[in-house]
Design an enzyme around this catalytic site. Structure first.
Site, PDB file in Angstrom:
ATOM      1  N   PHE A   6     -18.541 -28.042  -7.401  1.00  0.00           N
ATOM      2  CA  PHE A   6     -19.302 -28.751  -8.429  1.00  0.00           C
ATOM      3  C   PHE A   6     -18.392 -29.501  -9.386  1.00  0.00           C
ATOM      4  CE2 PHE A   6     -21.908 -25.127  -7.228  1.00  0.00           C
ATOM      5  CZ  PHE A   6     -23.196 -25.638  -7.170  1.00  0.00           C
ATOM      6  N   ASP A   7     -18.757 -30.739  -9.678  1.00  0.00           N
ATOM      7  CA  ASP A   7     -18.242 -31.381 -10.875  1.00  0.00           C
ATOM      8  C   ASP A   7     -18.837 -30.612 -12.061  1.00  0.00           C
ATOM      9  OD1 ASP A   7     -17.076 -33.499 -12.518  1.00  0.00           O
ATOM     10  OD2 ASP A   7     -19.148 -34.129 -12.840  1.00  0.00           O
ATOM     11  N   PHE A   8     -18.305 -30.819 -13.260  1.00  0.00           N
ATOM     12  CA  PHE A   8     -18.832 -30.069 -14.397  1.00  0.00           C
ATOM     13  C   PHE A   8     -19.663 -30.936 -15.335  1.00  0.00           C
ATOM     14  CE2 PHE A   8     -18.750 -27.796 -18.455  1.00  0.00           C
ATOM     15  CZ  PHE A   8     -19.288 -26.592 -18.018  1.00  0.00           C
ATOM     16  N   ILE A 159     -20.594 -31.687  -5.081  1.00  0.00           N
ATOM     17  CA  ILE A 159     -21.766 -32.109  -5.849  1.00  0.00           C
ATOM     18  C   ILE A 159     -21.326 -32.737  -7.166  1.00  0.00           C
ATOM     19  CG2 ILE A 159     -23.903 -31.307  -6.942  1.00  0.00           C
ATOM     20  CD1 ILE A 159     -22.796 -28.743  -4.812  1.00  0.00           C
ATOM     21  N   ASP A 161     -22.101 -36.146 -10.402  1.00  0.00           N
ATOM     22  CA  ASP A 161     -22.953 -37.164 -11.028  1.00  0.00           C
ATOM     23  C   ASP A 161     -22.286 -38.523 -11.105  1.00  0.00           C
ATOM     24  OD1 ASP A 161     -22.308 -37.210 -14.529  1.00  0.00           O
ATOM     25  OD2 ASP A 161     -21.078 -36.229 -13.025  1.00  0.00           O
TER      26      ASP A 161
END
Length: 211
Positions: A6-8, A159, A161
């Site tokens: 995951f990106d944060f 994952i 944004d």
């Protein structure tokens, strides 16, 4: 067993208001009236070094220091949780999947966000700015996570944004997922052809079954 990377910022925790307010604080002080909050949206995603070297290459270190000072001071005031994130992480962990964070933030800042979310225990580790020589979209951070997790690429999902997240995943040879709640919009992310698009965090529970 699957691995989810995951990106944060903007993926697990809504830091958009914090980031925009921080950039506006720093830029208004140095370049009064030249930037608007809308202008700052494009700075979400790249590393601070990349952004400030484009804005003021000879002052980048000074501006980064000011950014981090304001960002730290106002962190808890402006961040918000995204719907369903903790519940989904808990279910993924319960199912035995390996979870890690791959971010361009410093590790101490990631940790602060995770503590705010009460979500540290879901993750095997988090990779931050100081762990790599090259940040996303270079594949180095994703490849480092893969090496630590010992999970095949075809069983791994990145994952995020931002385009940096999607391209880093593709460059590393793993599946990718964009999040429709990105401040830049679902249409923006679709340009980079992620394998999946999440409209709610819980969509991951279905996606992992097909990996």
């Amino acid at each position: 067993m699957k691995a989810l990377l995951f990106d944060f910022d903007g993926t697990l925790l809504n830091t958009n208001e914090l980031i925009i307010r921080t950039f506006m604080h720093v830029l208004n002080e140095r370049f009064p009236g030249q930037y608007s909050p809308k202008d700052c949206i494009k700075f979400i995603g790249p590393s601070l070094k990349e952004t400030f070297e484009q804005i003021a290459p000879n002052e980048a270190d000074e501006l980064i220091a000011k950014y981090r000072q304001f960002n730290h001071a106002y962190h808890d005031l402006y961040v918000k949780e995204f719907d369903g994130v903790n519940e989904t992480l808990e279910q993924l962990k319960r199912e035995g999947h390996k979870l890690a964070i791959v971010s361009t933030k410093k590790k101490e800042t990631i940790e602060r966000g995770l503590k705010y979310m009460k979500a540290e225990h879901y993750f095997d580790f988090w990779i931050g700015l100081e762990d790599v020589k090259k940040v996303k979209p270079d594949p180095e951070p994703v490849l480092l996570a893969l090496d630590r997790l010992k999970v095949p690429k075809e069983k791994t999902l990145m994952i995020g944004d931002n385009y940096h997240d999607i391209l880093a995943g593709k460059n590393a040879g793993v599946k990718t997922a964009g999040v429709a709640w990105s401040i830049k919009g679902e249409h923006y992310l679709k340009q980079f052809n992620p394998d999946f698009m999440l409209h709610h965090m819980s969509d991951l529970l279905t996606i992992v079954k097909g990996l």
